[in-house]
Scaffold this active site. Structure first.
Site, PDB file in Angstrom:
ATOM      1  CG  ASN A  42       9.238 -11.722  57.141  1.00  0.00           C
ATOM      2  OD1 ASN A  42       9.144 -12.729  57.526  1.00  0.00           O
ATOM      3  ND2 ASN A  42      10.395 -11.533  56.491  1.00  0.00           N
ATOM      4  CB  ILE A  43       3.908 -11.050  53.456  1.00  0.00           C
ATOM      5  CG1 ILE A  43       3.131 -12.033  54.256  1.00  0.00           C
ATOM      6  CG2 ILE A  43       3.324 -11.186  51.896  1.00  0.00           C
ATOM      7  CD1 ILE A  43       1.744 -11.581  54.723  1.00  0.00           C
ATOM      8  CD  GLU A  44      11.488 -10.193  52.136  1.00  0.00           C
ATOM      9  OE1 GLU A  44      11.815 -10.653  51.065  1.00  0.00           O
ATOM     10  OE2 GLU A  44      12.088  -9.909  53.360  1.00  0.00           O
ATOM     11  CB  CYS A  53       7.374  -6.296  59.899  1.00  0.00           C
ATOM     12  SG  CYS A  53       8.812  -5.194  59.161  1.00  0.00           S
ATOM     13  CD  GLU A  55       7.919  -7.320  64.282  1.00  0.00           C
ATOM     14  OE1 GLU A  55       7.843  -7.824  62.977  1.00  0.00           O
ATOM     15  OE2 GLU A  55       9.207  -7.284  64.618  1.00  0.00           O
ATOM     16  CB  CYS A  86      11.621  -2.514  62.121  1.00  0.00           C
ATOM     17  SG  CYS A  86       9.906  -2.423  61.494  1.00  0.00           S
ATOM     18  CB  CYS A  89       7.085  -3.438  64.158  1.00  0.00           C
ATOM     19  SG  CYS A  89       7.073  -4.070  62.492  1.00  0.00           S
TER      20      CYS A  89
HETATM   21  N1  THU Z   1      11.213  -7.661  59.432  1.00  0.00           N
HETATM   22  C1  THU Z   1      10.206  -8.200  60.319  1.00  0.00           C
HETATM   23  O1  THU Z   1       9.418  -9.194  59.909  1.00  0.00           O
HETATM   24  N2  THU Z   1       9.961  -7.442  61.375  1.00  0.00           N
HETATM   25  C2  THU Z   1      10.837  -6.487  62.014  1.00  0.00           C
HETATM   26  O2  THU Z   1      10.788  -6.021  62.925  1.00  0.00           O
HETATM   27  C3  THU Z   1      12.124  -6.354  61.143  1.00  0.00           C
HETATM   28  C4  THU Z   1      12.268  -6.762  59.664  1.00  0.00           C
HETATM   29  C5  THU Z   1      11.297  -8.479  58.100  1.00  0.00           C
HETATM   30  C6  THU Z   1      11.143  -7.346  56.890  1.00  0.00           C
HETATM   31  C7  THU Z   1      11.783  -7.850  55.977  1.00  0.00           C
HETATM   32  O3  THU Z   1      10.999  -8.874  55.363  1.00  0.00           O
HETATM   33  C8  THU Z   1      12.676  -8.734  56.428  1.00  0.00           C
HETATM   34  O4  THU Z   1      12.588  -8.955  57.767  1.00  0.00           O
HETATM   35  C9  THU Z   1      14.289  -8.023  56.274  1.00  0.00           C
HETATM   36  O5  THU Z   1      14.353  -6.745  56.736  1.00  0.00           O
END
Ligand code: THU
Length: 131
Positions: A42-44, A53, A55, A86, A89
């Site tokens: 994940n890259i915020e 996310c 995935e 999520c 994804c």
């Molecule tokens: N996140 C994912 O990378 N994959 C998911 O399927 C659920 C959520 C990440 C998004 C965000 O950076 C962090 O988890 C918290 O929601």
């Protein structure tokens, strides 16, 4: 490739997560029909809605390199409990691989394996656009 190997690659990919806001790192490892593995994390972003996310990072990496047939994806978060993908994804996986197997890890290295169809019942799918 066995499930545990794919999960280990997801756990490894989690190390590259950029998650300073949620502090919830996630890694994913996507196995293609040809046997290649694309990983993602994940890259915020400070503008939270721009975050991506793990995935989808893996799927977009693969598709952008010409691979779009997928057999399995492993997901590793930091728990507590299993790191289910999520809804967004699930929908993106459906686009390319309705029959993909989803290996969902927990913080202890345990995992469960699900069919995407069970995680996303009654989907909005390509057939939905046919009139
Ligand atoms: N996140 C994912 O990378 N994959 C998911 O399927 C659920 C959520 C990440 C998004 C965000 O950076 C962090 O988890 C918290 O929601």
């Amino acid at each position: 490739m066995i499930d545990k190997e794919l999960l280990n690659k997801a756990i490894e990919a989690k190390k590259n997560a950029y998650a300073p806001y949620s502090k919830y790192p996630v890694g994913a490892a996507l196995l293609t029909k040809s046997g290649k593995v694309y990983t993602g994390c994940n890259i915020e972003n400070v503008a939270y809605g721009l975050s991506n996310c793990a995935e989808r990072t893996a799927v977009f990496k693969a598709v952008s390199e010409g691979e779009s047939e997928f057999v399995a994806i492993a997901i590793a978060g930091n728990g507590p409990g299993f790191s289910f993908p999520c809804g967004a994804c699930r929908q993106v996986l459906l686009e390319f691989a309705p029959k993909i197997k989803v290996i969902i890890g927990d913080e202890k290295g345990n995992y469960i394996k699900k069919e995407l169809a069970d995680l996303l019942p009654y989907p909005f799918e390509k057939e939905s656009l046919k009139t």
